[in-house]
Design a protein around this motif. Structure first.
Motif, PDB file in Angstrom:
ATOM      1  N   UNK A 208      -2.733   4.488   3.959  1.00 59.83           N
ATOM      2  CA  UNK A 208      -1.457   4.637   3.256  1.00 59.83           C
ATOM      3  C   UNK A 208      -0.306   4.294   4.190  1.00 59.83           C
ATOM      4  N   UNK A 209       0.866   4.104   3.602  1.00 60.17           N
ATOM      5  CA  UNK A 209       2.056   3.758   4.365  1.00 60.17           C
ATOM      6  C   UNK A 209       2.951   4.947   4.618  1.00 60.17           C
ATOM      7  N   UNK A 210       3.862   4.781   5.554  1.00 56.49           N
ATOM      8  CA  UNK A 210       4.840   5.807   5.876  1.00 56.49           C
ATOM      9  C   UNK A 210       6.012   5.165   6.588  1.00 56.49           C
ATOM     10  N   UNK A 211       6.867   5.996   7.154  1.00 56.26           N
ATOM     11  CA  UNK A 211       8.052   5.485   7.834  1.00 56.26           C
ATOM     12  C   UNK A 211       8.445   6.462   8.933  1.00 56.26           C
ATOM     13  N   UNK A 220       4.802   8.987   3.699  1.00 54.16           N
ATOM     14  CA  UNK A 220       5.455   8.940   2.389  1.00 54.16           C
ATOM     15  C   UNK A 220       4.569   8.450   1.260  1.00 54.16           C
ATOM     16  N   UNK A 221       3.589   7.611   1.566  1.00 55.70           N
ATOM     17  CA  UNK A 221       2.815   6.921   0.532  1.00 55.70           C
ATOM     18  C   UNK A 221       3.739   6.075  -0.350  1.00 55.70           C
ATOM     19  N   UNK A 222       4.911   5.720   0.184  1.00 54.35           N
ATOM     20  CA  UNK A 222       5.887   4.939  -0.585  1.00 54.35           C
ATOM     21  C   UNK A 222       6.344   3.707   0.188  1.00 54.35           C
ATOM     22  N   UNK A 223       5.669   3.418   1.296  1.00 58.44           N
ATOM     23  CA  UNK A 223       5.997   2.263   2.121  1.00 58.44           C
ATOM     24  C   UNK A 223       4.734   1.444   2.366  1.00 58.44           C
ATOM     25  N   UNK A 224       4.896   0.181   2.735  1.00 58.50           N
ATOM     26  CA  UNK A 224       3.719  -0.634   3.038  1.00 58.50           C
ATOM     27  C   UNK A 224       2.908  -0.045   4.195  1.00 58.50           C
ATOM     28  N   UNK A 225       1.631  -0.328   4.203  1.00 53.17           N
ATOM     29  CA  UNK A 225       0.765   0.106   5.300  1.00 53.17           C
ATOM     30  C   UNK A 225       1.196  -0.609   6.579  1.00 53.17           C
ATOM     31  N   UNK A 226       1.400   0.155   7.642  1.00 57.37           N
ATOM     32  CA  UNK A 226       1.896  -0.416   8.890  1.00 57.37           C
ATOM     33  C   UNK A 226       0.737  -0.868   9.775  1.00 57.37           C
ATOM     34  N   UNK A 227       1.060  -1.708  10.744  1.00 54.54           N
ATOM     35  CA  UNK A 227       0.045  -2.213  11.668  1.00 54.54           C
ATOM     36  C   UNK A 227      -0.619  -1.090  12.462  1.00 54.54           C
ATOM     37  N   UNK A 228       0.135  -0.067  12.953  1.00 51.60           N
ATOM     38  CA  UNK A 228      -0.544   1.013  13.673  1.00 51.60           C
ATOM     39  C   UNK A 228      -1.588   1.750  12.836  1.00 51.60           C
ATOM     40  N   UNK A 229      -1.340   1.883  11.540  1.00 51.82           N
ATOM     41  CA  UNK A 229      -2.333   2.532  10.681  1.00 51.82           C
ATOM     42  C   UNK A 229      -3.574   1.651  10.564  1.00 51.82           C
ATOM     43  N   UNK A 230      -3.375   0.359  10.420  1.00 45.28           N
ATOM     44  CA  UNK A 230      -4.528  -0.551  10.374  1.00 45.28           C
ATOM     45  C   UNK A 230      -5.297  -0.529  11.686  1.00 45.28           C
ATOM     46  N   UNK A 231      -4.604  -0.300  12.795  1.00 43.05           N
ATOM     47  CA  UNK A 231      -5.294  -0.203  14.086  1.00 43.05           C
ATOM     48  C   UNK A 231      -6.197   1.029  14.134  1.00 43.05           C
ATOM     49  N   UNK A 232      -5.748   2.135  13.530  1.00 43.11           N
ATOM     50  CA  UNK A 232      -6.613   3.321  13.469  1.00 43.11           C
ATOM     51  C   UNK A 232      -7.810   3.043  12.560  1.00 43.11           C
ATOM     52  N   UNK A 250       1.968   6.369  -3.847  1.00 40.32           N
ATOM     53  CA  UNK A 250       2.399   7.423  -4.759  1.00 40.32           C
ATOM     54  C   UNK A 250       3.831   7.291  -5.230  1.00 40.32           C
ATOM     55  N   UNK A 251       4.594   6.346  -4.682  1.00 38.80           N
ATOM     56  CA  UNK A 251       5.989   6.223  -5.064  1.00 38.80           C
ATOM     57  C   UNK A 251       6.492   4.849  -4.652  1.00 38.80           C
ATOM     58  N   UNK A 252       7.693   4.497  -5.157  1.00 40.79           N
ATOM     59  CA  UNK A 252       8.297   3.192  -4.852  1.00 40.79           C
ATOM     60  C   UNK A 252       7.256   2.088  -5.032  1.00 40.79           C
ATOM     61  N   UNK A 253       6.661   2.065  -6.203  1.00 42.15           N
ATOM     62  CA  UNK A 253       5.514   1.180  -6.440  1.00 42.15           C
ATOM     63  C   UNK A 253       5.937  -0.286  -6.418  1.00 42.15           C
ATOM     64  N   UNK A 254       5.251  -1.104  -5.633  1.00 40.55           N
ATOM     65  CA  UNK A 254       5.577  -2.530  -5.563  1.00 40.55           C
ATOM     66  C   UNK A 254       4.872  -3.311  -6.666  1.00 40.55           C
ATOM     67  N   UNK A 255       5.204  -4.598  -6.812  1.00 38.20           N
ATOM     68  CA  UNK A 255       4.463  -5.434  -7.774  1.00 38.20           C
ATOM     69  C   UNK A 255       2.988  -5.525  -7.408  1.00 38.20           C
ATOM     70  N   UNK A 256       2.193  -5.883  -8.389  1.00 42.52           N
ATOM     71  CA  UNK A 256       0.758  -5.985  -8.168  1.00 42.52           C
ATOM     72  C   UNK A 256       0.385  -6.923  -7.047  1.00 42.52           C
ATOM     73  N   UNK A 257       1.162  -7.999  -6.869  1.00 41.04           N
ATOM     74  CA  UNK A 257       0.857  -8.955  -5.811  1.00 41.04           C
ATOM     75  C   UNK A 257       0.958  -8.314  -4.427  1.00 41.04           C
TER      76      UNK A 257
END
Length: 457
Positions: A208-211, A220-232, A250-257
């Motif tokens: 999930x993403x955060x800030x 937040x589950x409302x931001x894009x997944x960050x590189x540090x999370x992908x590293x974990x 869970x929030x600030x839902x982006x387009x399907x793409x």
């Protein structure tokens, strides 16, 4: 069970989830589903062969009280309705107070960390066994993100999870975003946690993403997944091939793409981090902390989790002593009261972090109430958030969010607001339409206030 690549199903993105290609399974918040029928979108997904896993957020298995039978029955009913292969919950407490402390019950409205102590572990393990015996399918538990840590902890996160698995046979849902959050906020090393926990017990993984704001990472589950999370995630994949990996939003839902792009990034990370053929087998899973390291453990050692995820347990250990639950209840109530009721901070906690957590809890309450009762921010306009945060600072949540919305509206009306008579009339009608039976004194005050407005007095 192999789950594959999945995404969190939410009503706001139901159409986008249905249109995504390469989705093997979805996860739905259990408390957002009716126990006797499913949303049409989930019905269509199941007809296509997509597995649906219910994800609980309200059991509070890390709390001092034993799990609520009605909540367990509701989770079991949703698992059966979905034909789910397992259900998941969190290693957290979400409420405190009540009979164990002879104090009013308090709701956090959020997942709060349990202390990594032997007392808290004893309580958690017994609660997990109760839940396992009440559910028709295996249970997996998720590590949570935290802004605060308890003083006097006796185990690391990895050790705590390992001991939990060894005693109960429960599976693990490892959230790599939460491991990253705890790295930033608490200085905990994700690689060390992964080295210590039994990776063979992993049922699936959350991403999930955060800030980051002012040095604090907000999950937040409302931001894009960050590189540090992908590293974990890559660290985890270098140790084990998880049966499933799921993207949460869970929030600030982006387009399907954009969702598809994040799923592609997850797939690419898993491929890149997979051990090469000549690198030997995946690193062996770490065993739980030996019981000798902590002294005698009540009851016999349980068998390890079986390969198919069933909780293999031996004869039940002795019940947790009442004193252990009482100590846990007092500690959790003191912390939650400081966070939501403004009482003094318990000794040993970082006061600055407690303030950050307290503000975060109030902000989440405001956001969720605005979702479950969208008429309130529409009626109150720009003043909604400030009014709610002022209310939350002195009014702990004692029930669900819909009750919280009604109590907030009642608070505003009793205080003589809103100033605009049209808004006050609308808020009065809204409250009267939804409140039902209320204590006579408070109802009388509100009815008199409403009549005064309606007749222009």
């Amino acid at each position: 069970m192999e789950l594959g690549i999945g995404i969190g199903w939410r009503p706001e993105i139901a159409a986008e989830v249905e249109s995504l290609s390469g989705i093997d399974w979805v996860e739905a918040v259990a408390e957002n589903l009716c126990a006797d029928h499913l949303p049409d979108s989930l019905v269509r997904l199941r007809e296509r062969g997509v597995t649906v896993v219910p994800h609980g957020v309200a059991l509070g298995l890390g709390g001092a009280d034993r799990p609520d039978p009605d909540r367990l029955a509701g989770l079991a009913a949703r698992a059966e309705l979905l034909g789910a292969p397992l259900v998941t919950e969190h290693i957290a407490f979400v409420r405190a107070g009540g009979p164990l402390t002879a104090s009013p019950g308090l709701e956090a409205g959020h997942l709060l960390p349990v202390p990594r102590t032997w007392d808290a572990l004893d309580v958690l393990c017994e609660n997990v066994r109760i839940a396992q015996d009440s559910l028709p399918v295996p249970l997996a538990l998720e590590n949570i993100a935290a802004l605060i840590t308890w003083p006097g902890e006796e185990l690391t996160e990895g050790q705590f999870l390992a001991e939990l698995v060894e005693r109960t046979g429960v599976r693990l849902l490892i959230d790599v975003a939460n491991l990253h959050t705890n790295h930033v906020n608490l200085g905990q090393d994700p690689a060390k946690a992964l080295d210590e926990l039994p990776v063979e017990a992993i049922a699936y993984v959350h991403v999930a993403g955060g800030v980051e704001k002012n040095g604090v990472w907000h999950d937040t589950h409302a931001h894009p997944v960050s590189e540090p999370v992908l590293e974990v995630l890559a660290e985890l994949r270098s140790r084990v091939d998880p049966p499933g990996v799921l993207l949460e939003r869970d929030d600030a839902f982006p387009p399907g793409a954009e969702l598809a792009g994040e799923l592609d990034a997850i797939r690419a990370t898993l491929r890149k981090a997979a051990p090469s053929a000549d690198a030997g087998p995946d690193r062996a899973a770490r065993k739980a902390v030996p019981s000798a390291d902590r002294g005698p453990v009540a009851g016999p050692d349980p068998a390890p989790a079986s390969d198919d995820g069933a909780e293999a347990r031996t004869a039940a250990p002795a019940p947790v002593p009442a004193g252990t639950r009482d100590r846990t209840a007092v500690a959790q109530t003191a912390l939650l009261s400081a966070l939501v009721a403004g009482t003094p901070a318990p000794e040993g906690f970082d006061h600055r972090r407690l303030r950050v957590q307290s503000r975060a809890l109030a902000a989440k309450r405001a956001d969720v109430v605005a979702k479950v009762a969208p008429e309130l921010p529409e009626i109150l306009g720009d003043g909604y958030r400030a009014a709610f945060l002022a209310y939350a600072g002195s009014r702990p949540m004692s029930g669900g969010y819909r009750r919280d919305a009604l109590d907030f509206a009642e608070h505003v009306l009793i205080a003589g607001g809103p100033a605009d008579p049209v808004a006050r009339r609308r808020l009065t009608y809204w409250w009267q339409d939804r409140s039902g039976a209320r204590p006579p004194r408070r109802t009388t005050r509100l009815v008199r206030a409403a009549r005064a407005v309606l007749v222009g007095k």
